[in-house]
Design an enzyme around this catalytic site. Structure first.
Site, mmCIF file in Angstrom:
data_model
loop_
_atom_site.group_PDB
_atom_site.id
_atom_site.type_symbol
_atom_site.label_atom_id
_atom_site.label_comp_id
_atom_site.label_asym_id
_atom_site.label_seq_id
_atom_site.Cartn_x
_atom_site.Cartn_y
_atom_site.Cartn_z
ATOM 1 N N LYS B 163 0.811 -1.220 0.000
ATOM 2 C CA LYS B 163 0.000 0.000 0.000
ATOM 3 C C LYS B 163 0.846 1.273 0.000
ATOM 4 O O LYS B 163 0.542 2.234 -0.708
ATOM 5 C CB LYS B 163 -0.931 -0.001 1.222
ATOM 6 C CG LYS B 163 -1.842 1.212 1.253
ATOM 7 C CD LYS B 163 -2.873 1.136 2.364
ATOM 8 C CE LYS B 163 -3.815 2.329 2.270
ATOM 9 N NZ LYS B 163 -4.857 2.287 3.307
ATOM 10 N N MET B 487 -23.278 -34.394 -13.218
ATOM 11 C CA MET B 487 -22.120 -35.219 -13.570
ATOM 12 C C MET B 487 -21.726 -36.102 -12.395
ATOM 13 O O MET B 487 -21.310 -37.251 -12.574
ATOM 14 C CB MET B 487 -20.949 -34.336 -14.017
ATOM 15 C CG MET B 487 -19.816 -35.101 -14.664
ATOM 16 S SD MET B 487 -20.320 -36.081 -16.093
ATOM 17 C CE MET B 487 -19.978 -34.949 -17.441
#
Lengths: 163, 581
Positions: B163, B487
């Site tokens: 930062k 599936m």
């Protein structure tokens, strides 16, 4: 088969972890690892030994070469080369053993680099095999501590690994 | 000379790079960057509802356009949420730049608030990553990141930015480099001519040739050349799941997708081939079935930009490392040259017999249409995809999630163009479809974008319905609803005697129609075949609306063909519940 792979890599933070991480990620083992800066401060030389079939090693070197931080790579075991492993070993040396330890050290052309009333610290360099033999020869002695540098290697003759 | 803060440099560099969208989510560590974007940046920012969706949206954008997608997330959870999307992009070689915030430099390593080792966590799933140490390195680093992400075998690149290096009061010279060179990174610019000559010879000597083309053909913009080569030789073509659209899907020479759920004729032709030209494909385990039994009579020519992919799984007889465009151009040239010298190449009568054989396979077990089991009047999933194909004239961008619906879409929607089929092939990421569709729709607002999904997958990133409302991304969601994790259920049917461990939701599914209304969209539910086409048309007629078509389908249907594993070869397939090769 045992291989010595040596590479030049960018001297950047995280470069080493990328190389080491690749081994576990792709299921390879590192037996020894040695890394230090070179004469060019922007480059590190990393040498490692591993075991694998030709096919395995080919796949591995391709993956290593793919790492952006790896600048150049060579499998030293493909040609004539010199390899050196360095060991510092601390052995209890009292009484009759004191003379015997010194004698074996001389045979192996090692050096006693530190002495105290009960302990010898010995420095020995050579191939990994030689160091293994020394440790085996000291089997009767009381080994207190072993530290090895891992293999560093270089090609014989004109061949160089440089930019 | 211009002086900019770190935050401003990032905003400006993205502009200078020609970025069209930033997909992201703000947070503490990136607030300086967001402020710079807010004050002065021409690149629009799309605010997602979860960072995973930011990566998938950028990914969808990248796959559809070929340009790198850009993601901006904060440190800690922002970064970790992005991980699944980065891994998805990595597995499918999608160019992406991920800018992640990091705690202030002096706090790194101290377990600070929202600190995580992003470089470490992302290491195995990025093409490369950078940790910024000095603000003045940012422009160069961003340029390098774009260069690495989008050249060679593309992939995601992470830049982790503490930062303090973006703070507005510390300004440095800004120069965005036009080019970068890196001594440790130089992807191949062209293939080896000797190898290409050998390949041309081998290709022309083939009696039962197959062209097996994967996602690399699409990524490398080689579709036209591949099509030209295949047509010139009249050789059959199969595409991988990632390669669909690399060769026109409705063309006679196209045998469909190959692999685990590949078409019968594609898998049979591969198995019996004597020469496989693999282009931008990686012999994935979903393609090969048992590797030792893979295409026993075939010589393999393997073209790929990534040397590590060649002979990784199947040994190549002729490896060629290079970009698909330049290699195929040269290969085409060599083929033409050889045929000029010897007009009997390739062996036409052998090729005729090969095509006859393929046509026999094709007519024996083409794609199944209609009702397969019993007499229920439920809609079959395949019919939904066929309807989608008709209503969109086969010209939509189709994204998908992961599962049965993905395979049905891959099988039943023939893509005639590259970059139209957008799915998570390598990682198989559920929740990919909707955010990816957003990214595609933002890139091509005038095109139809359909997300084929299931009620399992859609709920993994359903919060993005809110993003779609905010940016009016009018995608169409086609939900193949069978009330199962389809599936998973299929495998449980086939291998676990129908014990549906955790693959049903019981009665817990939301009312999707109401849910869509709550999000400001339109929901339509269909449960009769007679209503399907009408509802599909209605969905696409609502041009400016996101429409969710909730189609109740037959829950008992399985995806076929399906490779028989373990120990099966390419030609060993289940063709239906009770029919096998």
């Amino acid at each position: 088969m045992r291989r010595i792979i040596s590479m030049l890599m960018e001297n950047e933070p995280g470069a080493l972890s990328r190389v080491v991480g690749l081994f576990s990620q792709r299921g390879y083992n590192i037996e020894t690892l040695n890394v230090a800066p070179t004469d060019d401060a922007t480059l590190s030389r990393l040498t490692l030994t591993t075991v694998g079939t030709d096919l395995h090693i080919e796949k591995l070197t391709k993956q290593l070469n793919k790492l952006v931080d790896v600048v150049k790579l060579v499998d030293l075991t493909e040609g004539a080369h010199i390899e050196r492993d360095m060991m510092l070993i601390k052995i209890r040396a009292t009484g009759a053993a004191r003379e015997e330890v010194k004698r074996v050290t001389d045979i192996f052309r090692g050096q006693i680099v530190d002495v105290s009333p009960n302990v010898y610290t010995i420095q020995l360099s050579g191939t990994s095999d030689k160091l293994d033999s020394f440790v085996a020869a000291m089997a009767e002695a009381d080994i207190l501590e072993v530290v090895r540098s891992g293999v560093a290697g270089i090609s014989r003759g004109e061949k160089v690994l440089s930019l | 000379m211009e002086l900019l803060s770190g935050g401003e440099m990032i905003a400006r560099a993205l502009e200078d790079e020609g970025v069209e969208y930033i997909f992201g989510y703000p947070g503490g560590a990136v607030l300086h960057i967001y402020d710079a974007l807010f004050k002065d940046c021409k690149v629009p920012h799309i605010l997602v509802r979860h960072e995973q969706a930011a990566t998938h949206a950028a990914d969808g954008y990248a796959r559809a356009t070929g340009k790198p997608g850009v993601v901006l997330v904060t440190s800690g959870p922002g970064a970790t949420n992005a991980i699944t999307g980065i891994a998805t992009a990595y597995m499918d070689s999608v160019p992406m730049l991920v800018l992640s915030g990091q705690v202030q430099s002096h706090l790194i390593g101290e377990d600070a608030f929202q600190e995580t080792d992003m470089i470490g966590i992302s290491r195995p799933i990025v093409k490369h990553s950078f940790m910024v140490k000095r603000t003045e390195d940012l422009p160069q680093m961003i340029k390098k990141a774009f260069y690495i992400a989008s050249t060679g075998r593309p992939g995601p690149v992470v830049i982790d930015i503490p930062k303090d290096l973006t703070r507005p009061d510390e300004k440095f010279e800004y120069n965005y480099p036009k080019n970068v060179k890196m001594r440790s990174y130089s992807p191949a610019q062209r293939g080896h001519t000797g190898q290409i000559k050998k390949a041309a010879k081998m290709l022309l000597a083939a009696k039962r040739p197959m062209i097996y083309a994967g996602g690399g053909v699409i990524q490398g913009d080689g579709s036209e050349l591949l099509t030209q080569l295949a047509r010139e030789l009249n050789y059959p073509v199969t595409n991988t799941l990632m390669g669909l659209g690399a060769y026109p899907g409705s063309d006679r020479q196209f045998l469909g997708m190959l692999g685990m759920h590949g078409l019968y004729e594609a898998n049979m032709a591969m198995h019996h081939s004597d020469c496989i030209l693999a282009v931008g494909a990686r012999f994935d385990d979903r393609v090969t079935n048992t590797v030792d039994k893979f295409c026993p009579g075939a010589k393999v020519i393997h073209i790929d930009i990534d040397p590590a992919t060649i002979s990784k799984i199947v040994m190549a007889d002729i490896p060629i490392v290079g970009p698909v465009q330049s290699v195929l151009t040269e290969l085409l040239g060599q083929v033409t040259l050889l045929r000029k010298k010897d007009s009997s190449l390739p062996d036409e009568s052998a090729l005729d017999r090969w095509w006859q054989q393929i046509e026999e396979w094709r007519s024996a077990h083409g794609l199944f249409t209609g009702r397969r089991y019993g007499q229920s009047d439920l809609i079959m999933p395949q019919q939904v995809i066929e309807s989608l194909y008709r209503v969109t004239d086969g010209d939509a961008y189709v994204t998908s999630d992961v599962g049965q619906h993905q395979m049905f879409a891959a099988q039943y929607y023939p893509f005639d163009e590259p970059r139209r089929w957008i799915n998570s092939g390598g990682l198989g990421t559920m929740g990919f479809g909707l955010p990816a569709a957003m990214g595609v729709k933002l890139a091509f607002p005038d095109m139809e974008v359909a997300c084929v999904t299931g009620e399992g997958s859609i709920q993994m990133n359903i919060q993005e319905l809110s993003t779609c409302n905010q940016y009016k991304t009018a995608v169409k969601i086609i939900n193949l609803r069978n009330n199962y994790l389809g599936m998973v259920k299929q495998w449980q049917d086939m291998q676990y005697e129908g014990r549906y461990a955790m693959s049903t939701y019981e009665d817990s599914l939301p009312d999707f129609v109401k849910l869509m209304e709550a999000y400001g969209h339109v929901g339509i539910q269909v449960d009769k075949l007679d209503d399907l086409e009408g509802a599909m048309k209605e969905a696409f007629a609502l041009k400016d609306k996101l429409v969710f078509l909730d189609v109740i389908i037959d829950p008992m249907e399985h995806v076929y063909p399906m490779h028989i594993a373990p120990n099966g070869s390419m030609k060993d397939m289940w063709l239906s519940k009770n029919e096998r090769t």
